[in-house]
Design a protein around this motif. Structure first.
Motif: not given
Length: 286
Positions: A108, A121, A145, A148-149
């Motif tokens: 994350g 990201q 992924y 945090d998403a």
């Protein structure tokens, strides 16, 4: 929720507690080397020509035995934390097969610098194409992924998560709290977390075992992971290397494959081989 600033202090307190003695039965893999070697799907995955450059490390990483110890089987959904250049990707994607799912995970980005945040990201969009090129499997079959998403529909669907030689980065980078919470949310109720980590000597000083040298004490790793909602269910010496004294001034990177000192004493370090490693298996606590 506790303020983030208090978490390191709380975790440090956890490390002061002695780790409970582990029954001797937990030291043995549930499926030993013989069973792993006899697994035709694993033998096929390991022999894949795409692994020709990877194979030199099999003698140190023991992939068949390690994945058997983690109780990973074809058809499962397995998530790989920080897959890096895809060493385990090239084994797991073909091994899990058409009925299985391999998931790439990265940290994350809540505590990351702006530069690192941008890189993390970008991972969900960039990793599937890389994994497809490494394995020949369509990228649509390889989800990725940031922790945090995580999509809501993915939570509680994963059989196994692997963290391979990354706890020493998670600890000083303040990632343990958030990333392990997300990993717990991904795992099924009976899901398992497999960890391999460079192992410091039990009496190594704190200055050497806070992650920046690559080595961590086994007792500390167990305490940290258990403090985040897991319970140790097994440990193995599959990836042990008694030749590694684990006290190198330049840390674990003194040894192969990095060989930080280049040609200085190269033959000595190559004769030692890769680091001594703990191999641990954890279950989710209710």
């Amino acid at each position: 929720m506790r303020p983030a600033a208090l978490r390191p202090a709380l975790l440090a307190a956890v490390l002061l507690a002695a780790v409970a003695a582990v029954p001797a039965a937990l030291h043995a893999a549930p499926e030993g080397p013989v069973a792993a070697a006899a697994d035709p799907a694993m033998a096929k995955a390991l022999a894949d020509p795409r692994r020709d450059k990877d194979r030199v490390r099999d003698a140190y990483r023991h992939p068949a035995e390690t994945l058997a110890f983690f109780r990973i089987k074809p058809g499962m959904t397995v998530a790989d934390y920080m897959p890096s250049s895809g060493w385990y990707t090239r084994i797991l994607v073909p091994y899990l097969g058409d009925k299985g799912t391999y998931i790439g995970l990265t940290a994350g980005s809540a505590t990351a610098s702006a530069e690192t945040k941008a890189r993390l990201q970008a991972f969900p969009a960039s990793f599937p194409a890389k994994a497809a090129a490494w394995t020949g499997v369509p990228e649509a079959r390889i989800p990725a992924y940031t922790l945090d998403a995580i999509p809501a529909e993915r939570k509680g669907t994963v059989d196994r998560v692997m963290i391979m030689r990354e706890v020493h980065n998670m600890w000083p980078d303040n990632l343990l709290y958030n990333d392990l919470a997300a990993i717990r949310s991904l795992l099924k109720d009976d899901g398992l977390l497999g960890i391999e980590e460079h192992r410091a000597r039990p009496d190594a000083p704190a200055s050497y075992t806070l992650g920046t040298m690559g080595y961590m004490r086994e007792a500390d790793v167990i305490a940290l992971i258990e403090a985040h909602g897991f319970k140790l269910v097994g440990k193995s010496e599959i990836n042990a290397n008694p030749k590694d004294t684990a006290n190198w001034p330049d840390g674990v990177w003194t040894l192969p494959p990095v060989l930080t000192l280049k040609d200085k004493d190269r033959a000595r370090y190559e004769a030692i081989g890769e680091s001594d490693r703990m191999t641990l298996l954890f279950a989710k606590r209710p």
